[in-house]
Design an enzyme around this catalytic site. Structure first.
Site: not given
Ligand code: XMP
Length: 511
Positions: A55, A82-83, A169, A171, A223-229, A367
């Site tokens: 942070g 870290c923080y 870090h 990660e 919408s045909g995008g990957v998320d809404s599909s 994603k």
């Protein structure tokens, strides 16, 4: 019960990455802001381990984010980063200092002394540092387990209480053995077994929604995008025809895209899909508009209006479903980034339709995890690996006024460019690629005649996160084929240029 790790968020810049790394190791991780969860909730939450994130603050700031120090004594292992490490040391009675010259930034050699966190990590390795304060005196019962040339306490632990802290870090990929350290924390220290996978997640979600949404009417803007599909397919598996998907075709999609979306979801998957062909309506609203932000605004508003009208016809809707994914949740939670372009996704609907609840089945996923579920649910590869496409569609790729003629020209040019990229097998080396119809007309020659037509710009970028991007070094032969096909096959386009600007200073889209 499902294993999970709590990431207690103190506002660091790499917090999403921590969650991602943990999930890559097949352990589910959820991020919660430090001030939105209580000690009691943590105790009852069934967590195998807790990570305190980094942070921007110093533990001595008056407004520094803190947490109930009781968290160190509830028997759940903690990894402070870290923080998070400084805060843990401070809460346990150690001393944090910000003496001048003690800050470190970038790749740094770290010497580890071996403890459970550093199993299979060489005594000397590279880590990523980004700090000003440092832990000067470890708290009682803690021992120092790593240092650097500049930092006397780069890691510490109280093995009895299973409390671990690292100043660097793990990660970040620059920390060469970061993944090993996280692996050690999860498996040796927290006792996880790594059972999280997408198949189980999908099956569990479907079962959960089958129960939770039984008898309810659910509406989703597809919408045909990957998320809404993927959200649509997941919910369809759970509740079948109780899910209605409304696909607003604003006419600003790529060539044949509307038909493809309709065929895939209605014919192939049997979804209850309503397609609204609203091209005329959108074109009318956009007539004469040249200013990019105004175009976006008009499209966003009109989209909501069309959707609302359709939703009203459906009668009572109990649940509105949305394809929100994890980075959307976290990014919108912060909301402090300057607005370069207002991005309209189908996210801003809730105000206008009356419903009882919202459901976001992909809310906790990244994603690539969404893509994995899509693949498992049988979504065609073309949709799973679809490049990002802006909500306002081709409207922001037609510079100046949008007309039906310009729209068709751009759709044709864009389709040719995409065909050439696909034909050359280059879809994986470029993150987003498309054609732009500039407002510039220029002189050309065809046979013996002078022509005067549009200039098309081709754009291809390579990027991980779309915040910054490099222009893709496409082979000349591919550019050559695309250029010659576009100018030969499409009348009125006389010139093709390739955009060689990175982001920054340019943005990915031209508008
Ligand atoms: P820029 O042009 O901002 O694009 O560098 C970064 C990414 O965002 C996409 N983009 C949009 N997406 N609505 C969207 O849903 C928008 O208005 C919009 N503008 C840009 C762009 O395609 C790229 O992937």
């Amino acid at each position: 019960m499902e294993e999970k790790i709590l990431i207690l968020d103190f506002g660091g810049q790499y917090n999403l990455l921590i969650a991602r790394r943990i999930r890559e190791l097949h352990v589910y991780a959820e991020i919660r802001p430090y001030n939105k969860i209580t000690l009691d909730e943590i105790q009852k939450g069934g967590y195998q381990g807790i990570v305190f994130t980094g942070g921007p603050n110093s533990v001595y700031d008056s407004d520094a984010p803190r947490f109930d120090s009781g968290i160190l004594n509830i028997g759940i292992p903690v990894l402070g980063i870290c923080y998070g490490a400084q805060l843990m040391a401070y809460m346990a009675g150690g001393e944090v200092s910000s003496a001048e010259g003690s800050s470190e930034y970038g790749k740094t050699t770290v010497y580890t002394f071996g403890d459970a966190l550093f199993e299979n990590v060489p005594t000397e390795s590279v880590c990523w540092m980004s700090h000003t304060d440092f832990i000067k005196t470890p708290p009682p019962h803690f021992v120092i387990t790593a240092n650097t040339d500049n930092c006397p306490c780069a890691a510490l632990c109280d093995p009895k209480r299973k409390l671990y802290g690292v100043q660097f870090h793990p990660e970040v990929t620059h920390t060469t053995y970061g993944k090993t350290m996280l692996h050690n924390f999860l498996f040796s220290i927290c006792g996880c077994s790594g059972t999280w996978n997408m198949e189980d997640f999908a099956a569990a979600s479907i079962a959960r929604y089958r129960d939770a949404l039984a008898g309810k009417k659910v509406l989703l803007a597809l919408s045909g995008g990957v998320d809404s599909s993927v959200a649509a397919l997941l919910l369809h598996r759970a509740i079948g025809q109780n899910l209605t998907c409304v696909f607003v075709d604003h006419g600003l999609l790529r060539k044949n895209e509307g038909d493809f979306v309709e065929q895939t979801f209605r014919d192939q998957f049997g979804l209850h899909l309503i397609r609204i062909n609203a091209q005329d309506r959108f074109l009318q609203k956009l007539a004469g508009v040249t200013e990019p932000e105004k175009k976006r605004k008009i499209i966003g508003e009109e989209f909501i209006r069309v959707f609302e009208e359709e939703a009203k016809k459906l009668g009572k809707i109990h649940v509105l479903a949305q394809g929100t994914i994890y980075p959307d949740v976290v990014e919108s939670g912060r909301g402090d980034a300057a607005v370069i372009k207002s991005h309209h996704n189908v996210g801003g609907l809730p105000d206008v339709i009356s419903f009882d609840e919202i459901t976001e089945p992909l809310r906790n996923l990244f994603k690539d995890e969404v893509r994995e579920i899509g693949t498992q649910l049988g979504l065609p590869r073309e949709l799973v690996w679809r490049q990002p496409f802006p909500g306002p569609g081709l409207a922001v790729r037609i510079i100046g006024e949008i007309t039906r003629e310009k729209l068709t020209l751009l759709q044709d040019a864009d389709a040719i460019f995409r065909e050439e990229i696909a034909g050359a097998g280059l879809e994986d080396i470029t993150s987003q690629y498309f054609a732009v119809l500039t407002d510039l007309k220029s002189v050309g020659v065809m046979g013996d005649a002078r022509t005067y037509g549009y200039t098309v710009a081709l754009r291809a970028v390579t990027t991980d996160d779309f915040m910054t991007a490099e222009w893709t070094r496409l082979p000349y032969e591919v550019l050559e084929r695309a250029s010659s096909r576009i100018t030969n096959e499409i009348p009125h386009i006389t010139r093709v240029v390739y955009d060689i600007t990175s982001k920054p200073p340019a943005t990915v889209e031209w508008e």
